[in-house]
Design an enzyme around this catalytic site. Structure first.
Site, PDB file in Angstrom:
ATOM      1  N   CYS A  68       0.837  -1.219   0.000  1.00 19.85           N
ATOM      2  CA  CYS A  68       0.000   0.000   0.000  1.00 19.85           C
ATOM      3  C   CYS A  68       0.867   1.263   0.000  1.00 19.85           C
ATOM      4  O   CYS A  68       1.536   1.560   0.988  1.00 19.85           O
ATOM      5  CB  CYS A  68      -0.901  -0.048   1.224  1.00 19.85           C
ATOM      6  SG  CYS A  68      -1.799   1.467   1.572  1.00 19.85           S
ATOM      7  N   CYS A  71       0.010   3.781   2.695  1.00 22.22           N
ATOM      8  CA  CYS A  71       0.475   3.269   4.002  1.00 22.22           C
ATOM      9  C   CYS A  71       1.942   3.610   4.213  1.00 22.22           C
ATOM     10  O   CYS A  71       2.344   3.999   5.310  1.00 22.22           O
ATOM     11  CB  CYS A  71       0.284   1.755   4.088  1.00 22.22           C
ATOM     12  SG  CYS A  71      -1.435   1.213   4.012  1.00 22.22           S
TER      13      CYS A  71
END
Length: 148
Positions: A68, A71
């Protein structure tokens, strides 16, 4: 399930119970002060439950995954939050790919997803990238909230 922290002075490994992660302590060997946890802790299901049940300060949980991009962008903000609020909050990182049962428990559909817990109860939840200032505001608000 205690967290193992190495003393920066002598290298001794010290076992810190979840109930004392936000406290200063002393190294078991050299007696130098061990400051409160000031970095995010990678949490498996056992550590998550231990912190959830025993933390005496608010807990920020970052649900994330390796693949991600947002993230990875959030990671330095999460780390700064842990450092800025050392002794006042505990910050956990939960890999939602490795621990999908924890993500499902909080209905995490998109990552990054942040939850704030106090006394084991959900106080705040938000998906998407946010800065450390917002995370710190959530934790300060949770600290002053009255939760049974």
């Amino acid at each position: 399930m205690p967290v193992i922290r190495s003393c920066l002075h002598c290298g001794q490994k010290n076992r810190i119970p979840a109930s004392h992660l936000a406290d200063s302590g002393r190294c078991g060997a050299c007696k130098i002060e061990l400051p409160p946890i000031g970095e995010p802790l990678a949490a498996d299901a056992a550590l998550f439950e231990d912190v959830l049940q025993n933390a005496r300060v608010p807990v920020l949980v970052d649900f994330w995954a390796d693949w991600c991009g947002p993230c990875r962008m959030a990671a330095p903000e999460v780390a700064r939050t842990a450092a800025d609020l050392s002794g006042q909050a505990i910050v956990l990182k939960v890999d939602s790919d490795k621990y999908p049962q924890l993500a499902a428990r909080y209905n995490v559909r998109g990552i990054p997803n942040f939850i704030v817990l106090k006394n084991g109860k959900l106080v705040h939840q938000q998906a998407g990238l946010v800065g450390h200032d917002q995370m710190e505001a959530w934790l300060r608000s949770a600290a002053s909230a009255t939760i049974a």
